[in-house]
Design a protein around this motif. Structure first.
Motif, mmCIF file in Angstrom:
data_model
loop_
_atom_site.group_PDB
_atom_site.id
_atom_site.type_symbol
_atom_site.label_atom_id
_atom_site.label_comp_id
_atom_site.label_asym_id
_atom_site.label_seq_id
_atom_site.Cartn_x
_atom_site.Cartn_y
_atom_site.Cartn_z
ATOM 1 N N HIS A 136 0.838 -1.199 0.000
ATOM 2 C CA HIS A 136 0.000 0.000 0.000
ATOM 3 C C HIS A 136 0.869 1.243 0.000
ATOM 4 N N LYS A 137 0.313 2.313 -0.543
ATOM 5 C CA LYS A 137 1.026 3.588 -0.546
ATOM 6 C C LYS A 137 0.792 4.312 0.770
ATOM 7 N N ALA A 138 1.879 4.800 1.317
ATOM 8 C CA ALA A 138 1.781 5.602 2.543
ATOM 9 C C ALA A 138 2.153 7.018 2.201
ATOM 10 N N SER A 139 1.248 7.943 2.438
ATOM 11 C CA SER A 139 1.480 9.338 2.080
ATOM 12 C C SER A 139 1.786 10.159 3.316
ATOM 13 N N SER A 140 2.703 11.076 3.161
ATOM 14 C CA SER A 140 2.910 12.067 4.212
ATOM 15 C C SER A 140 1.946 13.214 3.977
ATOM 16 N N LEU A 141 1.781 14.075 4.956
ATOM 17 C CA LEU A 141 0.826 15.176 4.835
ATOM 18 C C LEU A 141 1.315 16.168 3.796
ATOM 19 N N PRO A 142 0.495 16.572 2.829
ATOM 20 C CA PRO A 142 0.951 17.455 1.769
ATOM 21 C C PRO A 142 1.176 18.868 2.271
ATOM 22 N N ARG A 143 2.093 19.527 1.626
ATOM 23 C CA ARG A 143 2.307 20.937 1.928
ATOM 24 C C ARG A 143 2.895 21.623 0.701
ATOM 25 N N GLN A 144 2.723 22.895 0.623
ATOM 26 C CA GLN A 144 3.377 23.697 -0.385
ATOM 27 C C GLN A 144 4.743 24.117 0.128
ATOM 28 N N MET A 145 5.616 24.471 -0.793
ATOM 29 C CA MET A 145 6.947 24.874 -0.390
ATOM 30 C C MET A 145 6.879 26.054 0.574
ATOM 31 N N GLY A 146 7.537 25.940 1.696
ATOM 32 C CA GLY A 146 7.558 27.003 2.694
ATOM 33 C C GLY A 146 6.437 26.929 3.702
ATOM 34 N N ASP A 147 5.442 26.055 3.461
ATOM 35 C CA ASP A 147 4.328 25.941 4.397
ATOM 36 C C ASP A 147 4.670 24.911 5.459
ATOM 37 N N LEU A 148 5.528 25.274 6.382
ATOM 38 C CA LEU A 148 5.971 24.371 7.436
ATOM 39 C C LEU A 148 4.959 24.381 8.577
ATOM 40 N N TYR A 149 5.034 23.366 9.417
ATOM 41 C CA TYR A 149 4.085 23.281 10.506
ATOM 42 C C TYR A 149 4.775 22.720 11.739
ATOM 43 N N ALA A 150 4.112 22.861 12.868
ATOM 44 C CA ALA A 150 4.577 22.301 14.132
ATOM 45 C C ALA A 150 3.641 21.177 14.538
ATOM 46 N N THR A 151 4.202 20.133 15.150
ATOM 47 C CA THR A 151 3.327 19.105 15.699
ATOM 48 C C THR A 151 2.666 19.578 16.991
ATOM 49 N N ASP A 152 3.221 20.611 17.606
ATOM 50 C CA ASP A 152 2.627 21.276 18.762
ATOM 51 C C ASP A 152 3.502 22.489 19.081
ATOM 52 N N LYS A 153 3.014 23.354 19.959
ATOM 53 C CA LYS A 153 3.780 24.528 20.384
ATOM 54 C C LYS A 153 3.724 24.628 21.900
ATOM 55 N N VAL A 154 4.882 24.735 22.512
ATOM 56 C CA VAL A 154 4.975 24.782 23.968
ATOM 57 C C VAL A 154 5.922 25.901 24.360
ATOM 58 N N ALA A 155 5.571 26.666 25.382
ATOM 59 C CA ALA A 155 6.419 27.769 25.841
ATOM 60 C C ALA A 155 6.543 27.725 27.359
ATOM 61 N N LEU A 156 7.774 27.904 27.840
ATOM 62 C CA LEU A 156 8.048 28.051 29.269
ATOM 63 C C LEU A 156 8.533 29.474 29.495
ATOM 64 N N LEU A 157 7.793 30.226 30.302
ATOM 65 C CA LEU A 157 8.129 31.618 30.592
ATOM 66 C C LEU A 157 8.448 31.746 32.074
ATOM 67 N N MET A 158 9.657 32.197 32.382
ATOM 68 C CA MET A 158 10.088 32.345 33.768
ATOM 69 C C MET A 158 10.520 33.788 34.013
ATOM 70 N N GLY A 159 9.993 34.377 35.071
ATOM 71 C CA GLY A 159 10.371 35.733 35.447
ATOM 72 C C GLY A 159 10.740 35.779 36.918
ATOM 73 N N ASN A 160 11.941 36.212 37.224
ATOM 74 C CA ASN A 160 12.398 36.317 38.609
ATOM 75 C C ASN A 160 12.487 37.789 39.008
ATOM 76 N N MET A 161 11.818 38.140 40.103
ATOM 77 C CA MET A 161 11.735 39.535 40.531
ATOM 78 C C MET A 161 12.248 39.743 41.952
ATOM 79 N N ASN A 162 11.697 38.983 42.874
ATOM 80 C CA ASN A 162 11.941 39.228 44.294
ATOM 81 C C ASN A 162 13.136 38.413 44.781
ATOM 82 N N TYR A 163 14.327 38.958 44.514
ATOM 83 C CA TYR A 163 15.568 38.282 44.877
ATOM 84 C C TYR A 163 15.852 38.463 46.366
#
Length: 799
Positions: A299-326
């Motif tokens: 059987h043929k297995a296809s990857s997800l189609p895209r146009q050139m430059g149309d990149l994607y993320a499988t997810d997006k995660v951000a860790l934001l740390m702010g230190n103030m009260n030293y």
């Protein structure tokens, strides 16, 4: 390939002198270049330095252009910036020369030897990469081939001999390897090389196809051919034969970046030889293309189609740390507003955001470890830090709030170590935004040696300031932004490559009088694809990993359910909960029903579980501002006669057991002076980030990507039952509106016990452009700040 990030000093003396000759003219010369480089503050030269340039003409061998190039080299001018400025002044000759000097010519496709029957048509191909405007010249032995100024030389009919191609770029050139064309003749031709007349020609019926895969995928290439005698096959990778790859197809399971390159197949038999097309195979995290292949079951297995430059993320995660009260160092004000505002923007870009304030060393390490569990193949990972920091020998360190007065790297979080651990997760994009100082720490003489980094092209560093420089805040009332965030928030939502977006932030900072000469953004990157923070999310083929990642993030952001308390006197009290950060929660109490025989009534919270930081003077306040929250604003849809009180709980990561507190109801009956109390103990579980138990000892994490993935799944799934019982949805009447505005103040500096704070320095008024700048629609306005109130740039301090 050319490395334009190198400094100007890497050019040879001959190249610098030739470039100087081109700049020694009055029309389009060194004076125009000096004006163009001023867009970056460090290249703003004084009148005395410009005069010194001019006086070089008085010397027999003096050159104003060479003197200016030396000044640029002393201040670490990059080749990329010099090229940008030369293009800006439209000095085409200098642009061509510099491009030819820096950009080497590299042969990417070599011509191949061929054996064909007499009268056949042969195509010899040569491909090269390098400076723009490459040209090709073909030679047969020592003679130039007529019409051979193309990359694909067509010989019709083929002529026997040795062929070579020269690739030119200005005065530079490089030769390909030799390709030999041999002609095969029939048995009666009298030639030494012969084959029977019954032999059929060799014909490729199916060429291999170019593919773009992700690490871990299976590479399958096929080349079908017909001939008599039957053809044989030999596959090549980057012109090197692959051991035992002698069938009509090759199959490489679980590819890595080492498998990327150009593949070709040599098809031959006793009498003929022919080569397949050279097909590129790209291997990268999170990429996909129109490539397909045959599976073992046909059987043929296809990857997800895209146009050139149309990149994607499988997810997006951000860790934001702010230190103030030293504890042992100057307190900061910007991180709270910076982290909050960046959180709002990233959520609009579909990031799973973990936002944390005031972490000690152990908590920072644990937070990063939990953050890494959220990463996986193709995931975009973003780490933002605002607080004290320093940089020694190219290594950056984030300073926790409990760092001692004379701290070293042992007390801090090492950024390069975090990067190495992120790469083990096979992320699609790693973005580090470090809003901290980069001064040397004289107390720390340890030279850290990071382990080997994987060869990936997905790393972006955005430093708020340059090496050995400080980062600043701007004062404005109780709220503050760092200089970096003040400009970043205006560009973050743009659908541009991450490096382009940060370049524009740097340009904005360079045009502002307030920051010019004081703070300049520095960008470091090896990003080879046009990846943006706005890229869409395409769930991975494995739904288990996607669901477990969602589960792990949800665990750290589960709020208690809103609940009603019915007291014996008939009073009904509502408890509501809202998150200001991942480790800061707001609790409010509201009187919903009061019997007619009760004149006054209030519900106050007390006796909290040990762990979270609670300012008792700010508990049970009538407004969020009085409770210590300068960011949230209550969604005011309720009648004012229904009283409500707010309490702010910080440092939830230090909660070791379930959060419990007492609701104390104070009320008076009509015609009675005595106050009556009723108490009710409430337990709400472990809200927000407290469920991750960051106070516990560090859990061991596997170093390999595969074992780390197994650990991630096990860690996430262990929380499944707890989550089902702890994931509420806020009642409509308990919603809060997150908000932000234009506001500024003094920012993160490097701290050291040995350095002294400068005193009696004049304050400067902020540039008018800050007062008139328009905020993007993605941001709202802080309700507790007034744009017309005066605010000043704080004194510069060297810690």
């Amino acid at each position: 390939m050319a490395d334009w990030s190198l400094g100007l000093e890497t050019l040879s003396e001959v190249a610098l002198n030739r470039l100087a000759e081109m700049l020694d003219n009055s029309n389009c010369g060194w004076r125009k270049l000096a004006a163009a480089v001023k867009e970056q503050p460090q290249f703003c030269y004084s009148e005395k330095e410009m005069t010194s340039c001019s006086l070089q003409v008085l010397s027999a061998r003096g050159s104003p252009g060479r003197y200016l190039l030396a000044l640029l080299a002393d201040r670490r001018c990059s080749l990329a910036f010099l090229l940008q400025c030369l293009k800006k002044i439209e000095h085409h000759g200098a642009v061509s020369f510099l491009t030819a000097c820096v950009g080497p010519i590299e042969i990417t496709t070599q011509p191949q030897d061929v054996q064909v029957p007499k009268g056949s048509v042969v195509t010899l191909s040569c491909r090269a990469a390098g400076p723009p405007g490459l040209s090709y010249q073909w030679f047969r032995r020592g003679d130039e081939v007529p019409g051979g100024n193309v990359s694909d030389l067509i010989l019709n009919p083929a002529q026997e001999g040795a062929y070579i191609c020269r690739v030119n770029a200005g005065e530079k050139y490089v030769f390909s390897g030799w390709a030999h064309v041999r002609l095969l003749h029939s048995a009666n031709s009298g030639s030494d090389v012969s084959f029977p007349s019954s032999v059929s020609g060799l014909c490729i019926t199916q060429q291999p196809r170019a593919q773009v895969l992700s690490e871990g995928d299976t590479l399958h290439l096929e080349c079908s051919a017909q001939a008599n005698p039957p053809p044989q096959f030999q596959w090549y990778h980057n012109q090197q034969p692959l051991l035992k790859a002698v069938r009509s197809f090759i199959k490489i399971p679980c590819v890595t970046t080492a498998d990327r390159g150009v593949y070709s197949c040599r098809v031959y038999n006793l009498y003929h030889e022919i080569w397949s097309d050279n097909v590129p195979v790209e291997i990268g995290p999170g990429s996909c293309a129109d490539a397909y292949w045959e599976t073992d079951d046909g059987h043929k297995a296809s990857s997800l189609p895209r146009q050139m430059g149309d990149l994607y993320a499988t997810d997006k995660v951000a860790l934001l740390m702010g230190n103030m009260n030293y504890v042992h160092h100057r307190e900061l004000r910007a991180p709270m507003a910076d982290v909050y505002e960046l959180s709002n923007l990233l959520r609009q870009l579909d990031f799973k955001v973990v936002s944390l304030l005031d972490l000690n060393r152990h908590e920072m390490h644990r937070a990063v470890s939990e953050f890494l569990l959220l990463l996986g193949r193709g995931v975009y990972g973003l780490l933002y830090y605002a607080g004290h920091g320093y940089e020694n020998y190219g290594n950056s360190f984030m300073v926790p709030i409990d760092a001692p007065a004379s701290y070293t790297s042992d007390h801090c979080l090492w950024v390069q170590d975090v990067l190495q651990r992120m790469q083990e997760r096979q992320t699609g994009l790693n973005v580090f935004l470090l809003d901290m100082c980069r001064k040397r720490n004289l107390n720390d003489d340890i030279i850290q040696q990071p382990g080997p980094l994987k060869v990936t092209a997905n790393i972006v560093f955005g430093y708020a300031t340059c090496v050995d420089a400080e980062a600043f805040e701007v004062n404005k009332d109780d709220l503050s932004n760092g200089i970096f965030m003040s400009f970043l928030k205006k560009r973050l939502m743009e659908q541009e490559k991450v490096t382009v977006m940060l370049d524009r932030v740097a340009e904005d900072m360079g045009r502002c009088e307030l920051t010019r000469g004081r703070q300049a953004l520095e960008l470091r990157s090896n990003l080879s694809e046009r990846r943006t923070l706005t890229d869409r999310i395409q769930a991975p083929e494995c739904p288990v990993m996607a669901s477990t990642r969602n589960l792990q993030w949800s665990i750290a952001h589960a709020l208690p359910e809103s609940r009603m308390l019915q007291f014996d006197c008939g009073v009904k009290v509502q408890l509501g909960f809202a998150a200001e950060f991942s480790n800061i929660m707001i609790i409010y109490t509201r009187i919903l029903e009061t019997p007619t025989d009760i004149s006054t009534c209030s519900a106050q919270l007390s006796d909290f579980t040990e762990g979270p930081e609670i300012d008792l003077k700010r508990t049970n306040q009538a407004s969020l501002r009085d409770a210590g929250s300068l960011l949230l604003v209550m969604d005011d849809r309720l009648p004012p006669e229904q009283p409500r009180l707010f309490t702010r709980l910080c440092a939830l990561q230090r909660l070791k057991s379930e959060l419990s507190f007492t609701v104390c109801l104070h009320y008076q009956y009509v015609n009675l002076d005595d106050e009556v109390q009723e108490r009710r103990t409430v337990t709400v579980g472990k809200p927000l980030v407290s469920k991750l138990n960051l106070h516990e000892p560090q859990r061991l994490h596997a170093s390999s990507a595969s074992s780390s993935s197994d650990l991630q799944s096990a860690s996430m799934l262990s929380f499944a039952q707890d989550l089902q019982a702890s994931l509420p949805s806020l009642d409509a009447s308990t919603s809060f509106t997150e908000s932000t505005e234009s506001y500024f103040y003094p920012h993160a500096g490097f701290s050291s016990a040995s350095a002294q704070k400068r005193i009696n320095e004049p304050e400067e008024n902020i540039s008018p452009e800050f007062l008139t700048s328009e905020e993007p629609r993605a941001s709202k306005s802080f309700t507790h700040t007034s744009a017309d109130k005066p605010f000043k740039f704080s004194s510069f301090h060297s810690f």
